[in-house]
Scaffold this motif. Sequence first.
Motif, PDB file in Angstrom:
ATOM      1  N   LEU A 135       0.801  -1.228   0.000  1.00 44.83           N
ATOM      2  CA  LEU A 135       0.000   0.000   0.000  1.00 44.83           C
ATOM      3  C   LEU A 135       0.829   1.271   0.000  1.00 44.83           C
ATOM      4  N   GLY A 136       2.093   1.181   0.400  1.00 49.73           N
ATOM      5  CA  GLY A 136       2.906   2.381   0.493  1.00 49.73           C
ATOM      6  C   GLY A 136       2.487   3.292   1.627  1.00 49.73           C
ATOM      7  N   LEU A 137       1.888   2.726   2.675  1.00 50.16           N
ATOM      8  CA  LEU A 137       1.459   3.483   3.842  1.00 50.16           C
ATOM      9  C   LEU A 137       2.241   3.021   5.061  1.00 50.16           C
ATOM     10  N   SER A 138       2.284   3.873   6.070  1.00 50.61           N
ATOM     11  CA  SER A 138       2.994   3.516   7.292  1.00 50.61           C
ATOM     12  C   SER A 138       2.208   2.482   8.091  1.00 50.61           C
ATOM     13  N   ARG A 139       2.932   1.781   8.949  1.00 52.00           N
ATOM     14  CA  ARG A 139       2.286   0.764   9.774  1.00 52.00           C
ATOM     15  C   ARG A 139       1.211   1.362  10.690  1.00 52.00           C
ATOM     16  N   THR A 182      -0.655   3.972  10.160  1.00 56.23           N
ATOM     17  CA  THR A 182      -1.808   4.333   9.331  1.00 56.23           C
ATOM     18  C   THR A 182      -2.628   3.107   8.973  1.00 56.23           C
ATOM     19  N   ILE A 183      -1.951   2.024   8.584  1.00 57.21           N
ATOM     20  CA  ILE A 183      -2.659   0.794   8.235  1.00 57.21           C
ATOM     21  C   ILE A 183      -3.392   0.241   9.451  1.00 57.21           C
ATOM     22  N   ALA A 184      -2.748   0.281  10.607  1.00 55.75           N
ATOM     23  CA  ALA A 184      -3.409  -0.201  11.826  1.00 55.75           C
ATOM     24  C   ALA A 184      -4.661   0.618  12.119  1.00 55.75           C
ATOM     25  N   ARG A 185      -4.587   1.922  11.904  1.00 50.38           N
ATOM     26  CA  ARG A 185      -5.758   2.781  12.131  1.00 50.38           C
ATOM     27  C   ARG A 185      -6.868   2.470  11.142  1.00 50.38           C
ATOM     28  N   TYR A 186      -6.508   2.217   9.890  1.00 54.42           N
ATOM     29  CA  TYR A 186      -7.508   1.889   8.884  1.00 54.42           C
ATOM     30  C   TYR A 186      -8.162   0.534   9.165  1.00 54.42           C
ATOM     31  N   LEU A 187      -7.370  -0.435   9.611  1.00 58.71           N
ATOM     32  CA  LEU A 187      -7.944  -1.730   9.976  1.00 58.71           C
ATOM     33  C   LEU A 187      -8.946  -1.577  11.111  1.00 58.71           C
ATOM     34  N   GLN A 188      -8.607  -0.748  12.080  1.00 49.97           N
ATOM     35  CA  GLN A 188      -9.521  -0.519  13.196  1.00 49.97           C
ATOM     36  C   GLN A 188     -10.818   0.118  12.704  1.00 49.97           C
TER      37      GLN A 188
END
Length: 409
Positions: free
Chosen positions: A230-234, A236-242
């Motif tokens: 995705l080219g996103l930070s870890r 940010t991805i954790a926040r999106y998963l939440q």
Amino acid sequence: MAPRGSSAQPPAFRTCHLPQIERIWPRRSKPPGDRLAERRDLDRAQDRAAAIADPVGFVDSPELLVIDEIQRAPELLLAIKAAVDEDPRPGRYLLTGSSRLFGMVAAPDALPGRMETVELWPLSQGELDGEPDGFVDALFALGPDLRHESDVTRADYAARIVRGGLPEATTRTDPRRRQRFLDAYVQALVDRDVRQLSDIQHKSELRKLVRLLAARSATIIAANSLESALGLSRPTIARYLQALEEIFLIKRIPGWSRNLGTRATAAPKLIFVDSGIAANETATDARALLRPGAPFGPLLESFVLSELSRQLTWSDQLADLSHYRDQSKYEVDAVLESRSGQVVGIEVKAATTVGPDDFRGLRRLADRLGDDFIAGLVLYTGTSTLPFGDELRALPVSALWQVPAPPAG
């Protein structure tokens, strides 16, 4: 769709998490129990405007007040809290919404101690077919004595996975119409509901994340494994998963362990709340799902885990759902543990035949748990119940919705 197993004495108000926009009752009607109810829908501009202009007056009702899409006007929560504190009679409010109150960025107060939360999943297979949906209760009552014969074929299972359980999708028999509906549904969740939960700066990447997750259904997902894709930070991805979990698009099944003398993973396994969405996101129809190399196995496992999750919201047997994997690569797809510590292990196989190797993880659990292990099942796409040891059985997947709960008492 009313939840099964509702308590006889409800709290002052109840929140319902709706994974789809759903009409519970007409605007003024009698809900179950013959109580007169007033219903207001915050998707309607006039209702939302009234709620924002006069929150106290909006929630003032002598009858049960049903407020649909509560996340559209979180200002109402303080008014409801004040009304409940002044008059704590149980069952005054029923709040529904497509995201969790606790996750709402704008929610001024989560009202701890004043509410009971009920998760309303998409329709179960039993609800769609008029079947009993008593598998969880029967499993804990009967253990390895549970029996089931089935005439459901692999093609039938593929069709059920693709259909899913969202009421609007199940009525669309034309695959193109169902695809358009599901595309629009997911996009609406991303465009509207996710924005209420998180500061989304990369909407296109979020949509890509949903597709990546669908392709990895029923696997252990860690934020760092998605960084390069995705080219996103870890973080940010954790926040999106939440956020995706808060809007009931995905569910994470926690890792299970109980000091078994070996280290077990605590990483969660990810499933989609609705199998039809997962299949649509991977551009898989029922016929394609049966071809070699298709993701039939992962989607079937995700389908089974979501059906178990539905039943746990109404079963008399209180149990927690998790998965098991240890450092020696022993795995069990689903672990159901009752409040008294009894454990049932479930493996899911897309094949129509089962062999001893399919019980490898279940035998590991049985050896380490002793008397607390009451049954180990392999749910497969065959037709018969087959014994593989004292506590081990192979059962058709359709047992999930076709087996009745045992008689009370």
